[in-house]
Motif scaffolding. Structure first.
Motif, PDB file in Angstrom:
ATOM      1  N   PRO A   1       0.826  -1.209   0.000  1.00 50.66           N
ATOM      2  CA  PRO A   1       0.000   0.000   0.000  1.00 50.66           C
ATOM      3  C   PRO A   1       0.858   1.256   0.000  1.00 50.66           C
ATOM      4  O   PRO A   1       2.010   1.247   0.450  1.00 50.66           O
ATOM      5  N   SER A   2       0.285   2.330  -0.511  1.00 56.01           N
ATOM      6  CA  SER A   2       1.017   3.598  -0.536  1.00 56.01           C
ATOM      7  C   SER A   2       1.356   4.043   0.883  1.00 56.01           C
ATOM      8  O   SER A   2       0.722   3.636   1.862  1.00 56.01           O
ATOM      9  N   ILE A   3       2.359   4.889   0.971  1.00 57.71           N
ATOM     10  CA  ILE A   3       2.720   5.464   2.268  1.00 57.71           C
ATOM     11  C   ILE A   3       1.525   6.203   2.848  1.00 57.71           C
ATOM     12  O   ILE A   3       1.230   6.107   4.047  1.00 57.71           O
ATOM     13  N   LEU A   4       0.803   6.924   1.994  1.00 55.87           N
ATOM     14  CA  LEU A   4      -0.383   7.638   2.465  1.00 55.87           C
ATOM     15  C   LEU A   4      -1.413   6.679   3.034  1.00 55.87           C
ATOM     16  O   LEU A   4      -1.995   6.926   4.098  1.00 55.87           O
ATOM     17  N   SER A   5      -1.657   5.562   2.360  1.00 58.81           N
ATOM     18  CA  SER A   5      -2.621   4.580   2.845  1.00 58.81           C
ATOM     19  C   SER A   5      -2.204   4.011   4.195  1.00 58.81           C
ATOM     20  O   SER A   5      -3.021   3.834   5.096  1.00 58.81           O
ATOM     21  N   LEU A   6      -0.912   3.736   4.357  1.00 59.90           N
ATOM     22  CA  LEU A   6      -0.403   3.153   5.601  1.00 59.90           C
ATOM     23  C   LEU A   6      -0.401   4.140   6.760  1.00 59.90           C
ATOM     24  O   LEU A   6      -0.290   3.734   7.924  1.00 59.90           O
ATOM     25  N   SER A   7      -0.528   5.437   6.451  1.00 60.88           N
ATOM     26  CA  SER A   7      -0.449   6.443   7.520  1.00 60.88           C
ATOM     27  C   SER A   7      -1.560   6.285   8.549  1.00 60.88           C
ATOM     28  O   SER A   7      -1.420   6.744   9.684  1.00 60.88           O
ATOM     29  N   LYS A   8      -2.654   5.625   8.175  1.00 62.14           N
ATOM     30  CA  LYS A   8      -3.745   5.442   9.143  1.00 62.14           C
ATOM     31  C   LYS A   8      -3.327   4.563  10.311  1.00 62.14           C
ATOM     32  O   LYS A   8      -3.958   4.576  11.377  1.00 62.14           O
ATOM     33  N   ASP A   9      -2.244   3.792  10.124  1.00 68.53           N
ATOM     34  CA  ASP A   9      -1.769   2.896  11.174  1.00 68.53           C
ATOM     35  C   ASP A   9      -0.663   3.511  12.027  1.00 68.53           C
ATOM     36  O   ASP A   9      -0.202   2.877  12.978  1.00 68.53           O
ATOM     37  N   VAL A  10      -0.230   4.730  11.683  1.00 68.88           N
ATOM     38  CA  VAL A  10       0.859   5.385  12.424  1.00 68.88           C
ATOM     39  C   VAL A  10       0.339   6.720  12.934  1.00 68.88           C
ATOM     40  O   VAL A  10       0.252   7.690  12.165  1.00 68.88           O
ATOM     41  N   PRO A  11      -0.033   6.784  14.195  1.00 69.37           N
ATOM     42  CA  PRO A  11      -0.628   8.015  14.737  1.00 69.37           C
ATOM     43  C   PRO A  11       0.246   9.237  14.470  1.00 69.37           C
ATOM     44  O   PRO A  11       1.458   9.211  14.658  1.00 69.37           O
ATOM     45  N   GLY A  12      -0.415  10.301  14.003  1.00 70.60           N
ATOM     46  CA  GLY A  12       0.278  11.563  13.770  1.00 70.60           C
ATOM     47  C   GLY A  12       0.944  11.691  12.423  1.00 70.60           C
ATOM     48  O   GLY A  12       1.451  12.771  12.088  1.00 70.60           O
ATOM     49  N   SER A  13       0.933  10.632  11.621  1.00 68.31           N
ATOM     50  CA  SER A  13       1.678  10.686  10.356  1.00 68.31           C
ATOM     51  C   SER A  13       0.871  11.263   9.194  1.00 68.31           C
ATOM     52  O   SER A  13       1.458  11.817   8.261  1.00 68.31           O
ATOM     53  N   ARG A  14      -0.442  11.134   9.218  1.00 67.93           N
ATOM     54  CA  ARG A  14      -1.247  11.564   8.069  1.00 67.93           C
ATOM     55  C   ARG A  14      -1.023  13.035   7.762  1.00 67.93           C
ATOM     56  O   ARG A  14      -0.988  13.455   6.596  1.00 67.93           O
ATOM     57  N   GLU A  15      -0.866  13.861   8.785  1.00 64.83           N
ATOM     58  CA  GLU A  15      -0.672  15.292   8.585  1.00 64.83           C
ATOM     59  C   GLU A  15       0.752  15.643   8.185  1.00 64.83           C
ATOM     60  O   GLU A  15       1.097  16.826   8.062  1.00 64.83           O
TER      61      GLU A  15
END
Length: 397
Positions: A216-230
Motif C-alpha cells: 500500500p502507498s505510504i499515504l494509505s499506511l499512515s492510518k496505522d501510524v498516529p500523527g503521520s497523516r498530517e
C-alpha cells in the motif's frame, strides 16, 4: 547587452533527457531514452466517449473557467479512485494539478526558501532536482537499493540536516524502478513523526505493476501510524495510465498546505483545463480504468521480461541490474567486466552510433553521481524492437 535574468536560474540547467532527444532524428534509431507511455496503449475510444459526454452533459462546466482547486466532479472521482487503493480522502482533501509535475512545482513554491535542505533519493526524478533547485533548495541525496530508500541512512540524514521535507518515489521509481518494501514504508512514516518532517510521496507509476500488487502507498499506511497523516503529501497522475496529453494530476496533503498550494496555483495557471478534467471525470465514472490498467500491465510486463532476458544475453556480466516488477524503467550499472567501459556517458555515445539511445545515469543524482549507471525505458518499444535494440547495445559495449 545580456538580459538581467534572475539569479535562481544559475542553479539549474536544461534537461539532459530533453537535450538527448535532439539526437534522435537519425533514421532507424531505437529509443529506450524517453519516459513516455506507449501511445498505442491509449484507450482512444474511451477517451473520445468521455470527451463527447463532457460536451453533451456538462458543456458549460467543461468549457468555462473553473475553480483553482479543481473541477468538483473530477475531485469526487479521484477521491473514489484513491479509496479503491485504501486511501480515505474527501473530494475537498485534494486539489487537481496540471500533471503531477505541477504538484512538485507547487511544493517548491510553498515550502522551499533558498538554502533549505531537502532530502531526495539518489538517484531520483531529474525534473524534481531541477524544480527544487530552482527555488534554492540544498539537495541531500539518500542512497537506495532494490528495496527503495535505505531508511537507516535516511534517518541519519534527517537527524543531521533537519530537512524541510523528504521527497520519495516509493513505487517503481524513476529512474531506479525500485519498490520500497512494506517494512521501509512503515519506517518512513515513523521517521516523519519522530522528526516532525513532511514526506512527499510521488506516485505516478504505482498502478503499473506486472504481477503482484505493490505494498500500500505510504499515504494509505499512515492510518496505522498516529500523527503521520498530517505529515504526508501524496502526488498522483493520470499521465502514465490514461494519457499524458490530458495533463491531469492531483495532490493530497494537509489542509494548510493545500490552501497555500491553491493560492500559488492561482498565480500560475488559474486552474487545470476544465475540459481535460471533465473528460477525465467522465472516463473514471464510466468504469473503464480497470480494463485499461490490465491491458498496459500485461504489455509492459511482457516488454520488461523481454528486455531483462536480452540484457543478460547480449551484455552478460558487463552490466548489473534488478528486474523491475512494475513501472517503465530498467536501472543498470556497467561493471567493467572483460575490460568493457564503465562510463555510461561514453557508452551512450557509442550506442547512438549503433542506432540505439538511452539516458546516462549521472543527471539523476543530486549529489555525487554514479557515472556507471544508466536508464532504459521499455515502454514504447515492442518485444522485437527491444531485442534488436539491446543487441545493438551489445555491439556498442
Amino acid at each position: 547587452m545580456p538580459l538581467p535574468f534572475a539569479d535562481r536560474l544559475n542553479n539549474v540547467e536544461t534537461s539532459a533527457i530533453r537535450e538527448l532527444f535532439k539526437l534522435l532524428g537519425k533514421p532507424g534509431i531505437i529509443s529506450f531514452a524517453g519516459g513516455f507511455p506507449d501511445s498505442a496503449m491509449f484507450d482512444v475510444e474511451g477517451i473520445k466517449e468521455a470527451a463527447n459526454k463532457a460536451l453533451t452533459e456538462e458543456a458549460g462546466g467543461a468549457l468555462q473557467y473553473g475553480a483553482t482547486e479543481g473541477y468538483n466532479p473530477l475531485r469526487e472521482q479521484l477521491a473514489a479512485f484513491m479509496g479503491s487503493k485504501g486511501v480515505t480522502v474527501a473530494p475537498d482533501g485534494l486539489i487537481v494539478t496540471t500533471g503531477s509535475q505541477q504538484a512538485l512545482d507547487l511544493l517548491g513554491k510553498t515550502m522551499i526558501d533558498p538554502g533549505d535542505k531537502v532530502i531526495v533519493e539518489g538517484p531520483t526524478f531529474l525534473a524534481t532536482i531541477q524544480c527544487f533547485r530552482l527555488y534554492g533548495a540544498d539537495l541531500v541525496s539518500a542512497p537506495i537499493d532494490a528495496n527503495g530508500v535505505d531508511t537507516d541512512e535516511l534517518e541519519k540524514l534527517m537527524a543531521e540536516h533537519k530537512p524541510k521535507f523528504v521527497y520519495l518515489i516509493p513505487t517503481f521509481g524513476n529512474p531506479s524502478g525500485a519498490m520500497l518494501s512494506l517494512e521501509r514504508r512503515k519506517k518512513v512514516l515513523a521517521l516523519a513523526v519522530k522528526y516532525n518532517t513532511l514526506v512527499v510521496e510521488d506516485d505516478p507509476y504505482g498502478d503499473l505493476y506486472f504481477n503482484e500488487a505493490p505494498p500500500p502507498s505510504i499515504l494509505s499506511l499512515s492510518k496505522d501510524v498516529p500523527g503521520s497523516r498530517e505529515l504526508i503529501a501524496h502526488c498522483g497522475s493520470m499521465s502514465k495510465v490514461l494519457s499524458p496529453g490530458l495533463r491531469v494530476g492531483w495532490m493530497i496533503a494537509p489542509a494548510e498546505l493545500l490552501a497555500k498550494a491553491t493560492m500559488c496555483k492561482q498565480f500560475s495557471d488559474a486552474h487545470t483545463s476544465t475540459f481535460a478534467q471533465a473528460t477525465a471525470a467522465q472516463y473514471l465514472k464510466a468504469g473503464r480504468m480497470p480494463a485499461t490498467l490490465a491491458k498496459v500491465r500485461k504489455a509492459y510486463g511482457e516488454r520488461a521480461l523481454a528486455m531483462g532476458a536480452a540484457l543478460k544475453r547480449e551484455l552478460g556480466d558487463a552490466i548489473e541490474f534488478t528486474q523491475p516488477q512494475g513501472g517503465l524503467f530498467f536501472w543498470a550499472r556497467l561493471t567493467g567486466a572483460g575490460g568493457k567501459t564503465k562510463d555510461a556517458g561514453e557508452f551512450a555515445k557509442r550506442a547512438i552510433n549503433q542506432g540505439v539511445a538511452f539516458v546516462p545515469g549521472a543527471p539523476f543524482f543530486a549529489g555525487e553521481p554514479d557515472v556507471s549507471t544508466f536508464r532504459l525505458s521499455f515502454a514504447t518499444a515492442d518485444v522485437g524492437k527491444i531485442e534488436e535494440g539491446v543487441a545493438r547495445l551489445g555491439k556498442a559495449l
